[in-house]
Design a protein around this motif. Structure first.
Motif, PDB file in Angstrom:
ATOM      1  N   ARG A 211       0.842  -1.190   0.000  1.00  0.00           N
ATOM      2  CA  ARG A 211       0.000   0.000   0.000  1.00  0.00           C
ATOM      3  C   ARG A 211       0.886   1.252   0.000  1.00  0.00           C
ATOM      4  O   ARG A 211       2.108   1.158   0.156  1.00  0.00           O
ATOM      5  N   ALA A 212       0.281   2.415  -0.174  1.00  0.00           N
ATOM      6  CA  ALA A 212       1.060   3.650  -0.279  1.00  0.00           C
ATOM      7  C   ALA A 212       1.981   3.846   0.915  1.00  0.00           C
ATOM      8  O   ALA A 212       3.165   4.177   0.770  1.00  0.00           O
ATOM      9  N   SER A 213       1.457   3.615   2.113  1.00  0.00           N
ATOM     10  CA  SER A 213       2.281   3.773   3.311  1.00  0.00           C
ATOM     11  C   SER A 213       3.398   2.749   3.354  1.00  0.00           C
ATOM     12  O   SER A 213       4.500   3.016   3.863  1.00  0.00           O
ATOM     13  N   GLY A 214       3.135   1.572   2.818  1.00  0.00           N
ATOM     14  CA  GLY A 214       4.169   0.549   2.765  1.00  0.00           C
ATOM     15  C   GLY A 214       5.284   0.917   1.809  1.00  0.00           C
ATOM     16  O   GLY A 214       6.465   0.644   2.080  1.00  0.00           O
ATOM     17  N   ARG A 215       4.923   1.539   0.699  1.00  0.00           N
ATOM     18  CA  ARG A 215       5.952   1.974  -0.246  1.00  0.00           C
ATOM     19  C   ARG A 215       6.818   3.069   0.366  1.00  0.00           C
ATOM     20  O   ARG A 215       8.038   3.087   0.172  1.00  0.00           O
ATOM     21  N   ILE A 216       6.194   3.978   1.096  1.00  0.00           N
ATOM     22  CA  ILE A 216       6.956   5.045   1.762  1.00  0.00           C
ATOM     23  C   ILE A 216       7.967   4.452   2.739  1.00  0.00           C
ATOM     24  O   ILE A 216       9.096   4.929   2.868  1.00  0.00           O
ATOM     25  N   ALA A 217       7.568   3.388   3.422  1.00  0.00           N
ATOM     26  CA  ALA A 217       8.420   2.774   4.443  1.00  0.00           C
ATOM     27  C   ALA A 217       9.365   1.720   3.884  1.00  0.00           C
ATOM     28  O   ALA A 217      10.088   1.077   4.654  1.00  0.00           O
ATOM     29  N   SER A 218       9.382   1.514   2.557  1.00  0.00           N
ATOM     30  CA  SER A 218      10.222   0.475   1.931  1.00  0.00           C
ATOM     31  C   SER A 218       9.922  -0.902   2.511  1.00  0.00           C
ATOM     32  O   SER A 218      10.815  -1.755   2.648  1.00  0.00           O
ATOM     33  N   ALA A 219       8.643  -1.124   2.843  1.00  0.00           N
ATOM     34  CA  ALA A 219       8.264  -2.369   3.506  1.00  0.00           C
ATOM     35  C   ALA A 219       8.505  -3.595   2.630  1.00  0.00           C
ATOM     36  O   ALA A 219       8.873  -4.668   3.126  1.00  0.00           O
ATOM     37  N   HIS A 220       8.318  -3.445   1.330  1.00  0.00           N
ATOM     38  CA  HIS A 220       8.474  -4.588   0.434  1.00  0.00           C
ATOM     39  C   HIS A 220       9.911  -5.102   0.467  1.00  0.00           C
ATOM     40  O   HIS A 220      10.165  -6.312   0.405  1.00  0.00           O
ATOM     41  N   THR A 221      10.869  -4.178   0.572  1.00  0.00           N
ATOM     42  CA  THR A 221      12.271  -4.565   0.634  1.00  0.00           C
ATOM     43  C   THR A 221      12.552  -5.384   1.889  1.00  0.00           C
ATOM     44  O   THR A 221      13.209  -6.431   1.839  1.00  0.00           O
ATOM     45  N   LEU A 224      10.972  -8.903   1.564  1.00  0.00           N
ATOM     46  CA  LEU A 224      11.680  -9.836   0.687  1.00  0.00           C
ATOM     47  C   LEU A 224      12.972 -10.312   1.339  1.00  0.00           C
ATOM     48  O   LEU A 224      13.327 -11.488   1.241  1.00  0.00           O
ATOM     49  N   TRP A 225      13.677  -9.410   2.027  1.00  0.00           N
ATOM     50  CA  TRP A 225      14.883  -9.866   2.720  1.00  0.00           C
ATOM     51  C   TRP A 225      14.526 -10.860   3.821  1.00  0.00           C
ATOM     52  O   TRP A 225      15.233 -11.847   4.037  1.00  0.00           O
ATOM     53  N   SER A 226      13.420 -10.632   4.506  1.00  0.00           N
ATOM     54  CA  SER A 226      12.960 -11.570   5.527  1.00  0.00           C
ATOM     55  C   SER A 226      12.661 -12.928   4.902  1.00  0.00           C
ATOM     56  O   SER A 226      12.995 -13.977   5.469  1.00  0.00           O
ATOM     57  N   ALA A 227      12.035 -12.914   3.718  1.00  0.00           N
ATOM     58  CA  ALA A 227      11.738 -14.172   3.021  1.00  0.00           C
ATOM     59  C   ALA A 227      13.019 -14.872   2.584  1.00  0.00           C
ATOM     60  O   ALA A 227      13.126 -16.101   2.660  1.00  0.00           O
ATOM     61  N   ILE A 228      13.995 -14.097   2.116  1.00  0.00           N
ATOM     62  CA  ILE A 228      15.274 -14.684   1.702  1.00  0.00           C
ATOM     63  C   ILE A 228      15.947 -15.378   2.874  1.00  0.00           C
ATOM     64  O   ILE A 228      16.412 -16.522   2.759  1.00  0.00           O
ATOM     65  N   THR A 229      16.004 -14.713   4.019  1.00  0.00           N
ATOM     66  CA  THR A 229      16.674 -15.303   5.184  1.00  0.00           C
ATOM     67  C   THR A 229      15.908 -16.519   5.699  1.00  0.00           C
ATOM     68  O   THR A 229      16.521 -17.501   6.132  1.00  0.00           O
ATOM     69  N   TRP A 230      14.580 -16.475   5.631  1.00  0.00           N
ATOM     70  CA  TRP A 230      13.782 -17.620   6.065  1.00  0.00           C
ATOM     71  C   TRP A 230      14.009 -18.807   5.137  1.00  0.00           C
ATOM     72  O   TRP A 230      14.221 -19.942   5.588  1.00  0.00           O
ATOM     73  N   CYS A 231      13.977 -18.558   3.821  1.00  0.00           N
ATOM     74  CA  CYS A 231      14.207 -19.635   2.854  1.00  0.00           C
ATOM     75  C   CYS A 231      15.583 -20.251   3.061  1.00  0.00           C
ATOM     76  O   CYS A 231      15.748 -21.477   3.031  1.00  0.00           O
ATOM     77  N   LYS A 232      16.573 -19.389   3.266  1.00  0.00           N
ATOM     78  CA  LYS A 232      17.929 -19.882   3.497  1.00  0.00           C
ATOM     79  C   LYS A 232      17.980 -20.779   4.728  1.00  0.00           C
ATOM     80  O   LYS A 232      18.585 -21.859   4.705  1.00  0.00           O
ATOM     81  N   ALA A 233      17.330 -20.362   5.794  1.00  0.00           N
ATOM     82  CA  ALA A 233      17.325 -21.136   7.039  1.00  0.00           C
ATOM     83  C   ALA A 233      16.612 -22.473   6.880  1.00  0.00           C
ATOM     84  O   ALA A 233      16.899 -23.437   7.592  1.00  0.00           O
ATOM     85  N   PHE A 255      14.012  -3.728  -8.807  1.00  0.00           N
ATOM     86  CA  PHE A 255      13.803  -4.235  -7.448  1.00  0.00           C
ATOM     87  C   PHE A 255      14.254  -5.695  -7.350  1.00  0.00           C
ATOM     88  O   PHE A 255      14.946  -6.085  -6.397  1.00  0.00           O
ATOM     89  N   LYS A 256      13.871  -6.507  -8.324  1.00  0.00           N
ATOM     90  CA  LYS A 256      14.246  -7.918  -8.299  1.00  0.00           C
ATOM     91  C   LYS A 256      15.752  -8.096  -8.439  1.00  0.00           C
ATOM     92  O   LYS A 256      16.378  -8.854  -7.686  1.00  0.00           O
ATOM     93  N   LEU A 257      16.348  -7.374  -9.384  1.00  0.00           N
ATOM     94  CA  LEU A 257      17.775  -7.537  -9.633  1.00  0.00           C
ATOM     95  C   LEU A 257      18.615  -6.923  -8.519  1.00  0.00           C
ATOM     96  O   LEU A 257      19.777  -7.287  -8.336  1.00  0.00           O
ATOM     97  N   GLY A 258      18.033  -6.000  -7.760  1.00  0.00           N
ATOM     98  CA  GLY A 258      18.746  -5.408  -6.646  1.00  0.00           C
ATOM     99  C   GLY A 258      19.076  -6.400  -5.550  1.00  0.00           C
ATOM    100  O   GLY A 258      19.940  -6.139  -4.700  1.00  0.00           O
ATOM    101  N   THR A 259      18.410  -7.538  -5.551  1.00  0.00           N
ATOM    102  CA  THR A 259      18.685  -8.590  -4.569  1.00  0.00           C
ATOM    103  C   THR A 259      19.952  -9.366  -4.900  1.00  0.00           C
ATOM    104  O   THR A 259      20.375 -10.211  -4.108  1.00  0.00           O
TER     105      THR A 259
END
Length: 294
Positions: A211-221, A224-233, A255-259
């Protein structure tokens, strides 16, 4: 929260046992061929149409032999996992290849973090300063869940099609613990969420919305990092982030390639059916350059 042991099949989501279970639970015709390939069947008027999407790596000859075992019943749509010159074996190109972004999760977490692009790391730092609360849970079996509804609305607005909601929910029901919802809250408000589907030692970013507030807070980033660390674990070796479109979706591609994800080309979409192939053979060469198979 419930995290079950991973399934044993490896490779693309569309060929996984987890996907097969979800399809069968909805009554969708899907069956394993003798070589282990998963084939789906649809009806096009009086004709049954078989579809083989992202089958495990094999030679063009082997894929065509698989198609021949089905083509007597009607057309066969082939979408190989890698580029291959299927026109040499009678297939006709329909859609040019796309590329998918994949993250190799075998390196340690520090190496993965160092592989993030600088701007991506900056957004991650920004998100961590926003007092966001993250949760992880199995995807609720709720067709009215706000993430599913937001994704459906986005598909309508942007004129593309993804999985129907019923299939997404069936995946979670039939594969307990393999459909993981990551949500970011600002106070009590969910401002962003992503859904990750595990299948064996691989996982796929299925849908996401901020949502708009989520984009302001970079929540998606942060999600996704949380998902990456969980998948790794959890022992996941490869996380697939979906198609990269550098023409119409430049922001999402960045955004995708930035990972640190790498882009790998798929094989496009073909049709194999001798009557159709013979009809279009005179003009098929016009599209071969788009298929990466000259």
């Amino acid at each position: 929260m419930f995290d079950s042991a991973p399934l044993h099949d490896v490779g693309a989501l569309q060929q996984s046992e987890a996907f097969e279970r979800a399809l069968i639970s909805l009554g969708t015709p899907a069956h394993r061929l003798a070589d282990g390939t998963l084939a789906l069947q649809r009806q096009l008027g009086p004709l049954p149409v078989h579809m083989i999407t992202r089958a495990a790596p094999q030679s063009p000859q082997e894929l065509i032999e698989t198609a021949k075992s089905l083509q007597a019943k009607g057309p066969v749509i082939l979408a190989p996992d890698t580029p291959m010159p299927l026109h040499k074996y009678g297939a006709v190109p329909l859609v040019s290849p796309s590329g998918i972004a994949q993250i190799d999760l075998n390196p340690d977490i520090d190496t993965l973090h160092k592989g993030l692009h600088q701007k991506w790391r900056n957004r991650l730092k920004h998100a961590r300063r926003q007092s966001l609360r993250l949760t992880r849970q199995n995807m609720p079996d709720d067709p009215d869940h706000w993430l599913l509804q937001a994704d459906a609305l986005q598909q309508t607005r942007r004129r593309y099609r993804s999985w129907p909601i019923d299939l997404t929910l069936a995946y979670g029901r039939e594969n307990r613990g393999q459909s993981k919802l990551f949500t970011a809250f600002w106070g009590r408000e969910p401002v962003a969420a992503i859904l990750i589907l595990r299948h064996g030692t691989s996982a796929t970013y299925h849908i996401g919305h901020a949502r708009a507030s989520g984009r302001i807070a970079s929540a998606h980033t942060l999600l996704l990092w949380s998902a990456i660390t969980w998948c790794k674990a959890k022992g996941v070796e490869r996380l697939e982030l979906g198609v990269v479109d550098t023409e119409e979706g430049q922001g999402l591609a960045r955004f995708k390639l930035g990972t640190g994800a790498q882009v790998r080309p798929l094989g496009g979409t073909w049709i194999y059916w001798p009557p159709f192939s013979q009809l279009l053979r005179p003009v098929a060469h016009l599209d071969r350059r788009l298929m990466g198979s000259i």
